[in-house]
Scaffold this active site. Structure first.
Site, PDB file in Angstrom:
ATOM      1  CE  LYS A 179      23.730  13.003  59.545  1.00 51.40           C
ATOM      2  NZ  LYS A 179      22.666  13.265  58.572  1.00 51.40           N
TER       3      LYS A 179
HETATM    4  C1  LIG Z   1      25.091   7.367  57.610  1.00 50.96           C
HETATM    5  C2  LIG Z   1      25.264   8.579  56.739  1.00 50.96           C
HETATM    6  N1  LIG Z   1      26.289   8.609  55.881  1.00 50.96           N
HETATM    7  C3  LIG Z   1      26.502   9.676  55.089  1.00 50.96           C
HETATM    8  C4  LIG Z   1      25.689  10.783  55.124  1.00 50.96           C
HETATM    9  C5  LIG Z   1      25.936  11.919  54.179  1.00 50.96           C
HETATM   10  O1  LIG Z   1      26.087  13.139  54.832  1.00 50.96           O
HETATM   11  P1  LIG Z   1      25.663  14.512  54.097  1.00 50.96           P
HETATM   12  O2  LIG Z   1      24.193  14.555  54.029  1.00 50.96           O
HETATM   13  O3  LIG Z   1      26.247  15.578  54.983  1.00 50.96           O
HETATM   14  O4  LIG Z   1      26.300  14.489  52.759  1.00 50.96           O
HETATM   15  C6  LIG Z   1      24.608  10.795  56.007  1.00 50.96           C
HETATM   16  C7  LIG Z   1      23.706  11.946  56.066  1.00 50.96           C
HETATM   17  O5  LIG Z   1      22.559  11.867  56.343  1.00 50.96           O
HETATM   18  C8  LIG Z   1      24.380   9.661  56.829  1.00 50.96           C
HETATM   19  O6  LIG Z   1      23.345   9.616  57.671  1.00 50.96           O
END
Ligand SMILES: Cc1ncc(COP(=O)(O)O)c(C=O)c1O
Length: 330
Positions: A179
Site C-alpha cells: 500500500k
Molecule cells: C480494496 C481492498 N480492500 C481490502 C483490503 C484488505 O486489506 P488487508 O490485506 O490489509 O487485509 C485490500 C488489501 O489489499 C484492498 O485492496
C-alpha cells in the site's frame, strides 16, 4: 527486476522499531495511540482505530454499525476479495453494482436500483488510489437512510472535491506492504462518530469495556506498537510518497501510446496506488510477458471479479451479469 510495489523502509522505521523493542511495551500501547491520532489528523476526522489489517478494519467497522444477518450492503464486484468477504463475515449479503469502466469504481447511477428494504449500507471502494464519485453516493445514502462504510484500503490521502477519503462515512484502510504506506500488516478505521469509535475499540479487544468483563462478542484485532512505530514513520512520508507516485503517473500517461491510461475525474486527487492501464485487442498478456522479460513488474487487477469467483458462484449462488466489470480486465 523493478518490483510493482516495493515498501520503502528507511532508517526512521528501523530506529522506531528498535525504540519500541527497547521500551518494553511491544503490544498495543502508546505508539498505537499516537499512530491513531496522526492518522485521524491526516484524514481530517475525530477518531482513528488501529487494527491488525484492512480486512479486520472492514469487519470491525461493519460490526460497529450493527450490520448483520438479513442486511444487504451494496458494493463493487471489482475489488480485492476482502471488501465483499467482510460483509459475509458479519452474516450480511454483498449486493454488487456494476462499475464505471473509466474509473473502475462503482457506478453511482446504478446504485438506486439495487436498494431494497434490506439495504443497510453502501460500501464504496476507492480503487487504485482514486476516490469514488462521492456526491451522488452520499445523497443516495442520505435519501434512503443508509450507512456509508468506505473501503479506502488502496487510497491513503486521496481526495474528492478537497475532502480526504475515509472522512465521508466510516473509513477503512489497509497498511499491507504494497500500500502507499505500510505498517508491515495493519489496518485503520476512521470516523467522526464517537459512539462508532468506541464500538470499534471494544470489538477490537474481545468485547471488553472493563478488564476481563465481556459484554459482547469481540475479537483480538489489536495492532502492536512495533507495527504502529513503522506506520507512524511511514505516515510522515505519505505526502512525499504520493507526490512521487503522481509525478511518475504523469510521466507514463504523457508518454505511453496505444493503451488507455488512468482517467482522473475533475475534482479528484488520485494517489495512484496502482497505475492501471487498459489494453484492447487481446494484447494484454503479450504485453505482460514482454514487460516481465524486461524485468518490469506488472499484474492483472483483477483477473476474476468477485461475483465470478468460485466460492461466490458455487457456494453462494451468484449468477450476475455486470457487463462493465468483466470488461475491465481486458
Ligand atoms: C480494496 C481492498 N480492500 C481490502 C483490503 C484488505 O486489506 P488487508 O490485506 O490489509 O487485509 C485490500 C488489501 O489489499 C484492498 O485492496
Amino acid at each position: 527486476m523493478i518490483s510493482i510495489a516495493k515498501p520503502l523502509i528507511g532508517p526512521e522505521e528501523k530506529q522506531a522499531v528498535l525504540e519500541v523493542l527497547d521500551s518494553g511495551i511491544i503490544a498495543q500501547g502508546p505508539r498505537v495511540k499516537a499512530f491513531e491520532q496522526e492518522f485521524a489528523a491526516m484524514c481530517g476526522v475525530d477518531h482513528a482505530i488501529a487494527t491488525t489489517s484492512g480486512t479486520t478494519a472492514l469487519h470491525t467497522a461493519l460490526l460497529a454499525h450493527g450490520i448483520g444477518i438479513g442486511d444487504e450492503v451494496i458494493t463493487s464486484p471489482f475489488t480485492f476479495i476482502a471488501s465483499a468477504n467482510s460483509i459475509l463475515y458479519v452474516g450480511a449479503k454483498p449486493v454488487f453494482v456494476d462499475i464505471d469502466p473509466q474509473t473502475f469504481n462503482i457506478n453511482p447511477s446504478l446504485i438506486e436500483a439495487a436498494i431494497t428494504s434490506h439495504t443497510k449500507a453502501i460500501m464504496p471502494v476507492h480503487l487504485f488510489g482514486l476516490s469514488c464519485d462521492m456526491d451522488p453516493i452520499m445523497s443516495l445514502a442520505d435519501q434512503y437512510g443508509l450507512l456509508v462504510i468506505e473501503d479506502a484500503c488502496q487510497s491513503h490521502g486521496a481526495k474528492y472535491r478537497g475532502k480526504t477519503v475515509g472522512s465521508f462515512g466510516t473509513g477503512t484502510f489497509s497498511l499491507y506492504p504494497t500500500k502507499n504506506i505500510t505498517s508491515a500488516e495493519g489496518g485503520m478505521i476512521t470516523t467522526n462518530d464517537s459512539q462508532i469509535a468506541e464500538n470499534c475499540r471494544v470489538i477490537r479487544q474481545h468485547g471488553m469495556r472493563r478488564r476481563y468483563y465481556h459484554d459482547e462478542l469481540g475479537f483480538n484485532f489489536r495492532m502492536t506498537d512495533v507495527h504502529a512505530a513503522i506506520g507512524l514513520a511511514q505516515l510522515k512520508k505519505l505526502d512525499k510518497f504520493n507526490q512521487a507516485r503522481i509525478r511518475n503517473a504523469h510521466v507514463l500517461s504523457s508518454r505511453l501510446r496505444g493503451v488507455t491510461p488512468p482517467f482522473i475525474p475533475e475534482g479528484c486527487h488520485h494517489v495512484f496506488h496502482q497505475y492501471t492501464i487498459c489494453i484492447t485487442g487481446g494484447k494484454r498478456d503479450a504485453l505482460l510477458d514482454y514487460l516481465t522479460d524486461h524485468e518490469i513488474g506488472t499484474g492483472v487487477y483483477y483477473p476474476v471479479p468477485i461475483h465470478k469467483q468460485t466460492y461466490y458462484q458455487s457456494q453462494l449462488g451468484y449468477n450476475l451479469s455486470l457487463p462493465e466489470t468483466p470488461a475491465a480486465h481486458c
